[in-house]
Enzyme design. Structure first.
Site, mmCIF file in Angstrom:
data_model
loop_
_atom_site.group_PDB
_atom_site.id
_atom_site.type_symbol
_atom_site.label_atom_id
_atom_site.label_comp_id
_atom_site.label_asym_id
_atom_site.label_seq_id
_atom_site.Cartn_x
_atom_site.Cartn_y
_atom_site.Cartn_z
ATOM 1 N N ARG A 97 0.841 -1.201 0.000
ATOM 2 C CA ARG A 97 0.000 0.000 0.000
ATOM 3 C C ARG A 97 0.877 1.252 0.000
ATOM 4 O O ARG A 97 2.090 1.191 0.212
ATOM 5 C CB ARG A 97 -0.911 0.015 1.231
ATOM 6 C CG ARG A 97 -0.185 0.019 2.561
ATOM 7 C CD ARG A 97 -1.148 -0.112 3.732
ATOM 8 N NE ARG A 97 -0.436 -0.170 5.014
ATOM 9 C CZ ARG A 97 -0.080 0.901 5.721
ATOM 10 N NH1 ARG A 97 -0.360 2.110 5.260
ATOM 11 N NH2 ARG A 97 0.555 0.771 6.872
ATOM 12 N N ASP A 129 6.424 -9.873 9.692
ATOM 13 C CA ASP A 129 6.459 -8.844 10.722
ATOM 14 C C ASP A 129 7.927 -8.477 10.911
ATOM 15 O O ASP A 129 8.679 -9.185 11.580
ATOM 16 C CB ASP A 129 5.862 -9.385 12.017
ATOM 17 C CG ASP A 129 5.786 -8.324 13.112
ATOM 18 O OD1 ASP A 129 6.291 -7.205 12.883
ATOM 19 O OD2 ASP A 129 5.231 -8.624 14.189
ATOM 20 N N TYR A 166 7.862 8.665 16.194
ATOM 21 C CA TYR A 166 8.069 8.520 14.750
ATOM 22 C C TYR A 166 9.290 9.316 14.288
ATOM 23 O O TYR A 166 10.150 8.795 13.569
ATOM 24 C CB TYR A 166 6.813 8.993 14.022
ATOM 25 C CG TYR A 166 6.862 8.853 12.516
ATOM 26 C CD1 TYR A 166 6.665 7.617 11.906
ATOM 27 C CD2 TYR A 166 7.085 9.966 11.707
ATOM 28 C CE1 TYR A 166 6.693 7.484 10.524
ATOM 29 C CE2 TYR A 166 7.116 9.844 10.331
ATOM 30 C CZ TYR A 166 6.918 8.609 9.748
ATOM 31 O OH TYR A 166 6.948 8.478 8.366
ATOM 32 N N ILE A 184 2.773 13.218 1.527
ATOM 33 C CA ILE A 184 2.524 12.464 0.303
ATOM 34 C C ILE A 184 1.060 12.016 0.293
ATOM 35 O O ILE A 184 0.523 11.573 1.313
ATOM 36 C CB ILE A 184 3.452 11.230 0.215
ATOM 37 C CG1 ILE A 184 4.922 11.668 0.334
ATOM 38 C CG2 ILE A 184 3.215 10.482 -1.091
ATOM 39 C CD1 ILE A 184 5.415 12.606 -0.753
#
Length: 251
Positions: free
Chosen positions: A17, A66, A159, A192
């Site tokens: 994705r 994972d 993050y 994006i």
């Protein structure tokens, strides 16, 4: 510039994705073979693979993994290296997650989840390919960072920390393995237009556009084009660099 990646095999993590999906498609369009992973969203990833194989027969393969699990990462690379697509030429560390919150509200689990996937996952996959890569004439590792790793971003302590660390990791690996003609570079996208952004309301999108000097978000295809360029032999003398693609946001 026409880029020909024929006979080269790449692994793209998180390729089912968003930006990863565009990277997979652009690599295939340039003649490469591509193995790509997903962790969640099996139906979406399998449908994408089906469509790819109709256009690029026998050139793509899908794996569930994972990446924050070291054993799974090692087993994944071993399996891919023995597949019909042949030995890997390059790795694109794209998979990542977010768990945004103000720092006072951020839980330890939110911190660990993002750290384990984004940073440890990049480490585990890079470690798994490095021995085979340094035996080749040239190999490529492309790490997808973020402008959140270049400048501060409210609500993204976890993050941003991982994405800044990925930039530092990129530089270190580039230095350690330059003598083996392994090029390691990073890309730091800004806003994006992915599925995640599509769920925003129009008012929030308008605010984002006003923040960006070019007054629009980037497309996954624009990031993918940069990845393909960095995977090509045109960049054999470029290593340890972070390429920002953000419409001027960080200027």
């Amino acid at each position: 510039m026409r880029i020909d990646l024929t006979d080269k095999h790449f692994l793209v993590t998180g390729g089912g994705r968003g930006i990863g999906k565009a990277i997979v498609y652009q690599l295939l369009s340039s003649g490469a073979s591509v193995s790509f992973t997903y962790n969640h969203g099996k139906e979406t990833a399998e449908l994408f693979l089906k469509n790819l194989l109709e256009q690029f027969p026998e050139k793509a393969a899908l794996y569930q993994a994972d990446i924050k699990d070291e054993d799974q990462s090692k087993a994944l690379v071993d399996q891919i290296e023995k597949s019909s697509l042949g030995p890997l030429y390059g790795l694109i560390n794209n998979a990542g997650i977010t768990a945004d919150a103000p720092f006072f509200s951020m839980t330890t689990d939110m911190w660990k989840d993002v750290m384990n996937t984004n940073l440890n996952g990049t480490y585990f996959l890079s470690k798994a390919v490095i021995k085979s890569f340094i035996r080749k004439k040239n190999s490529k590792i492309i790490n997808i960072s973020s402008v959140s790793g270049v400048r501060g971003a409210v609500g993204q302590a976890n993050y941003g920390a991982t994405k800044a660390a990925i930039i530092s990791l990129t530089k270190t690996l580039a230095l350690e393995f330059a003598k083996f003609n392994l090029q390691v570079n990073a890309i730091a996208p800004g806003f994006i237009d992915t599925e995640m952004v599509a769920n925003m309301n129009e008012q929030d999108k308008k605010k984002i556009h006003q923040m960006i000097p070019m007054k629009r978000m980037g497309t996954p295809g624009e990031v993918a084009d940069l990845v393909v360029f960095l995977c090509s032999e045109n960049t054999n003398y470029m290593t340890g660099q972070t390429f920002i693609i953000d419409g001027g946001l960080t200027l």
